[in-house]
Scaffold this motif. Structure first.
Motif, short mmCIF file in Angstrom:
data_model
loop_
_atom_site.label_atom_id
_atom_site.label_comp_id
_atom_site.label_asym_id
_atom_site.label_seq_id
_atom_site.Cartn_x
_atom_site.Cartn_y
_atom_site.Cartn_z
N SER A 100 11.26 6.28 2.55
CA SER A 100 11.51 5.23 1.57
C SER A 100 12.87 4.61 1.88
N PHE A 101 13.02 3.38 1.46
CA PHE A 101 14.28 2.68 1.65
C PHE A 101 14.44 1.69 0.50
N THR A 102 15.61 1.09 0.41
CA THR A 102 15.89 0.17 -0.68
C THR A 102 15.77 -1.28 -0.19
N CYS A 103 15.02 -2.05 -0.96
CA CYS A 103 14.87 -3.48 -0.68
C CYS A 103 15.20 -4.24 -1.96
N LEU A 104 16.26 -5.02 -1.93
CA LEU A 104 16.68 -5.82 -3.08
C LEU A 104 16.88 -4.95 -4.32
N LEU A 111 3.73 3.58 4.00
CA LEU A 111 2.43 4.21 4.25
C LEU A 111 1.98 3.87 5.67
N ASP A 112 1.54 4.87 6.40
CA ASP A 112 0.90 4.62 7.70
C ASP A 112 -0.53 4.21 7.43
N PHE A 123 3.90 -1.48 2.88
CA PHE A 123 5.09 -1.28 2.06
C PHE A 123 4.68 -1.32 0.59
N HIS A 124 4.90 -0.21 -0.11
CA HIS A 124 4.56 -0.10 -1.53
C HIS A 124 5.84 -0.13 -2.35
N ILE A 125 5.92 -1.06 -3.31
CA ILE A 125 7.06 -1.15 -4.21
C ILE A 125 6.56 -0.81 -5.61
#
Length: 257
Positions: A100-104, A111-112, A123-125
């Motif tokens: 996981s990482f931070t976006c905005l 997920l692969d 990419f799941h937010i």
């Protein structure tokens, strides 16, 4: 209360979509996939936004071609799959499933979703109830299997199907009308599918996008997510077959459609 992310669906090339994510509180902006620089730069300039991050789903040219120009213009952080570093533009952050990482300011889970390609990621937010699936799960369809196997793609789709039904699915192409025609050959008596097909035809007649879509709607109408159902197995004459076998048959039929 923090303001929700604004997500803009941006048509690119002939039938691609890129997605701009914007945090109005911080003024920061991210991009999912970069099919071409010109359309993306034009939209950023029109809105008065910069570009702080680019998230790449997979290596195909129509998802990465704009990266070099956008990097020169805005110097964003570029994020993509560690499994695909040899085929992607230079990455500032390489990620894999479970990362996981931070976006905005929001947490993004990786997920692969290999199948269309090996190393394709989504990419799941969760905070935005959004998933960016590109050419894995698509509106009423799934990507052609250029590199992976049917079993791989079925397993990838199961990961996406397990997300909350209210999740909004941001996929990579405007293929929905053709996908709808095919879906009707598999489940012609599916009332939810019949209703959706009419809505798709009406939207396209007005030049409106059919992306994004809701995950629950995909679960109810997308044959590629329904291969485990007895009713669909019966519809394709494969009662008793495994879900992966039925998925493979549906994908093979779509390839010839």
């Amino acid at each position: 209360m923090t303001m929700p992310l604004e997500i803009v669906t941006l048509p690119c090339l002939s039938d691609n979509y890129a997605f701009l994510l914007h945090n109005a509180e911080t003024g920061r902006t991210a991009l999912v996939d970069a099919p071409e620089a010109a359309a993306i730069r034009s939209e950023l300039e029109r809105r008065g936004w910069g570009l702080d991050q680019i998230l790449l789903t997979h290596h195909h040219w129509d998802h990465i071609d704009g990266v070099a120009d956008l990097r020169t213009a805005y110097d964003p952080q570029v994020i993509g799959a560690s499994a695909d570093v040899h085929r992607l533009p230079d990455l500032d952050l390489a990620v894999a499933e479970g990362d996981s990482f931070t976006c905005l300011g929001e947490e993004v889970s990786v997920l692969d979703v290999s199948g269309h390609t090996i190393g394709h990621i989504a990419f799941h937010i969760p905070s935005a109830a959004a998933v960016f699936t590109a050419d894995s799960l698509m509106a009423l369809g799934c990507g052609r299997l250029f590199e992976g196997t049917p079993d791989q793609m079925w397993q990838s789709l199961q990961k996406l199907a397990a997300l909350p039904g209210e999740t909004t699915v941001y996929s990579g192409h405007e293929y929905t009308q053709s996908n709808a025609r095919f879906a009707l050959t598999i489940e012609p008596d599916n009332a939810a599918l019949q209703h959706r097909c009419k809505a798709i035809d009406a939207a396209r007649a007005k030049g409106e996008a059919t992306v994004p879509s809701q995950l629950q709607e995909e679960l109810d109408t997308n044959p590629f997510l329904r291969a485990h159902l007895d009713s669909l197995k019966q519809a394709v004459g494969m009662t008793g077959a495994s879900a992966a076998e039925v998925f493979a048959e549906i994908r093979a039929r779509k390839d010839k459609f």
